[in-house]
Design an enzyme around this catalytic site. Structure first.
Site, short mmCIF file in Angstrom:
data_model
loop_
_atom_site.label_atom_id
_atom_site.label_comp_id
_atom_site.label_asym_id
_atom_site.label_seq_id
_atom_site.Cartn_x
_atom_site.Cartn_y
_atom_site.Cartn_z
CB SER A 1 81.23 -77.87 -49.34
OG SER A 1 82.43 -77.36 -48.79
CE LYS B 1 81.50 -66.91 -46.29
NZ LYS B 1 82.33 -66.45 -47.40
CG ASP C 1 85.86 -65.32 -47.30
OD1 ASP C 1 86.27 -66.48 -47.49
OD2 ASP C 1 84.72 -65.06 -46.88
N GLY D 1 78.86 -55.46 -57.07
CA GLY D 1 78.07 -56.04 -55.97
C GLY D 1 78.47 -55.44 -54.64
CB ALA D 2 77.24 -53.37 -52.38
N GLY D 3 77.35 -56.94 -51.33
CA GLY D 3 76.86 -57.82 -50.27
C GLY D 3 77.98 -58.20 -49.32
CG LEU E 1 84.61 -62.46 -55.21
CD1 LEU E 1 84.09 -61.86 -53.90
CD2 LEU E 1 86.13 -62.50 -55.19
CE1 TYR F 1 83.96 -72.14 -54.75
CE2 TYR F 1 83.71 -74.15 -56.01
CZ TYR F 1 83.67 -73.49 -54.81
OH TYR F 1 83.31 -74.16 -53.68
N GLY G 1 86.82 -68.15 -58.64
CA GLY G 1 87.23 -68.11 -57.25
C GLY G 1 87.75 -69.41 -56.67
P1 ATR Z 1 76.93 -62.26 -50.69
O1 ATR Z 1 76.95 -62.47 -49.21
O2 ATR Z 1 77.34 -63.46 -51.49
O3 ATR Z 1 77.64 -61.03 -51.11
P2 ATR Z 1 74.39 -60.91 -50.81
O4 ATR Z 1 74.70 -60.22 -49.55
O5 ATR Z 1 73.03 -61.50 -51.01
O6 ATR Z 1 75.37 -62.12 -51.09
O7 ATR Z 1 74.70 -59.91 -52.00
C1 ATR Z 1 74.47 -60.25 -53.32
C2 ATR Z 1 74.96 -59.11 -54.22
O8 ATR Z 1 74.75 -59.51 -55.58
C3 ATR Z 1 74.19 -57.82 -54.02
O9 ATR Z 1 75.08 -56.74 -54.18
C4 ATR Z 1 73.17 -57.83 -55.17
O10 ATR Z 1 72.78 -56.56 -55.61
P3 ATR Z 1 71.63 -55.70 -54.84
O11 ATR Z 1 72.20 -55.33 -53.51
O12 ATR Z 1 71.41 -54.52 -55.70
O13 ATR Z 1 70.46 -56.63 -54.74
C5 ATR Z 1 73.99 -58.49 -56.25
N1 ATR Z 1 73.20 -59.13 -57.30
C6 ATR Z 1 72.50 -60.27 -57.23
N2 ATR Z 1 71.93 -60.57 -58.42
C7 ATR Z 1 72.28 -59.57 -59.27
C8 ATR Z 1 72.02 -59.29 -60.66
N3 ATR Z 1 71.28 -60.12 -61.41
N4 ATR Z 1 72.56 -58.18 -61.19
C9 ATR Z 1 73.31 -57.34 -60.44
N5 ATR Z 1 73.61 -57.55 -59.14
C10 ATR Z 1 73.09 -58.65 -58.56
#
Ligand code: ATR
Length: 282
Positions: A17, A68, A105, A130-132, A218, A220, A242
């Protein structure tokens, strides 16, 4: 003897970190007497470690992966932006002893994009990959800049749709899968997947980035991430990682805690110089 105010970042892994370095530089720059440590804390230990930290007099805590969402649940009160993000990266002990959860963030990303790099967001087409949890934290501040479109693409489209539904009252936000990106173009593409650091990328059409567009990862690293490289090979005007967002979100947390806003440019410059040295020495 005067007692130094204590702050920390919890996460797992945490040994790499940069937050202790960033906050120490901010404290030196602004003449604040404080200590900021990094502590390895697993999801299982989060509640006990956080309660102990504040019981010992800790003033503020940053929480990073994978904590988080737990921090969001832990907080006694939430700011509006943290409530919507469903994720907290900054916990602060209030005068009455209660714990306030905030999420810096999104504003960190916004400041890096618009202030540090002069990237215009009003009227532009933005794509988030991505949707996490990372995506959840950035949707609202991006919508507030009034882009002409904000699309969230994800492998699991249900997760993207759920985020879009939560923010739809704030602006035009839609969800799609990667196959639907064919024949579409965006002025700004933000990678919020966790894939980049392991060198992976979602499947992206060759023509996805508009002429004059920019890319932002996002994540780095000391070297260019997979997505930063994708941006560079697709003629992005800016292809950024990032690190700037990391320093900006830290500045916002520092300001909440100490009521002083540190200058971020010298800290970003220093960390960039250090990683250039590191990457050429490898
Ligand atoms: P964070 O809190 O960092 O956002 P997360 O909640 O685990 O982490 O979300 C990770 C995101 O990366 C998700 O959107 C995941 O896609 P899925 O929801 O379809 O699993 C996406 N992700 C991870 N590895 C991926 C890959 N190789 N290709 C595309 N998307 C990926």
């Amino acid at each position: 003897m005067m007692k130094i105010d204590n702050y920390a970042v919890f996460g797992q892994p945490i040994s790499h970190s940069k937050s202790p370095r960033i906050h120490t530089l901010f404290a030196e720059q602004t003449g604040q007497l404080m200590d900021y440590a990094a502590q390895e804390v697993s999801a299982e230990n989060f509640t006990a470690a956080t309660t102990h930290f504040f019981a010992e007099g800790g003033k503020g805590l940053n929480c990073t992966v994978p904590l988080k969402e737990l921090a969001w649940q832990y907080a006694d009160h939430l700011t509006e932006r943290a409530r919507l993000a469903k994720a907290v990266n900054t916990l602060t002990r209030q005068a009455d002893g209660s714990i306030l959860g905030d999420n810096t963030d999104g504003i960190g990303l916004l400041n890096d994009l618009t202030v540090n790099h002069g990237i215009e967001l009003k009227g532009v087409k933005i794509l988030i990959l991505g949707a996490g949890g990372a995506t959840r934290g950035i949707v609202r501040p991006l919508l507030e800049q009034q882009p002409s479109a904000l699309i969230i693409a994800n492998r699991n489209i249900g997760k993207a749709q759920a985020i879009a539904a939560d923010f739809t009252a704030l602006g035009a936000v839609q969800a799609c899968d990667y196959a639907s990106l064919v024949d579409r173009q965006f002025d700004l593409i933000i990678n919020a997947t966790s894939a980049s650091l392991s060198g992976d990328l979602p499947p992206l059409p060759e023509e996805l980035l508009s002429a004059g567009g920019s890319c932002y990862d996002l994540a780095y690293a000391n070297q260019a991430t997979a997505f930063v490289k994708w941006g560079l090979t697709h003629d992005a005007v800016h292809s950024l990682d990032g690190l700037g967002m990391l320093v900006e979100q830290a500045a916002e947390a520092f300001c909440i805690w100490r009521s002083v806003r540190p200058h971020t440019a010298p800290v970003i410059g220093l960390l960039n110089d250090e990683r250039n040295v590191n990457s050429t020495n490898r």
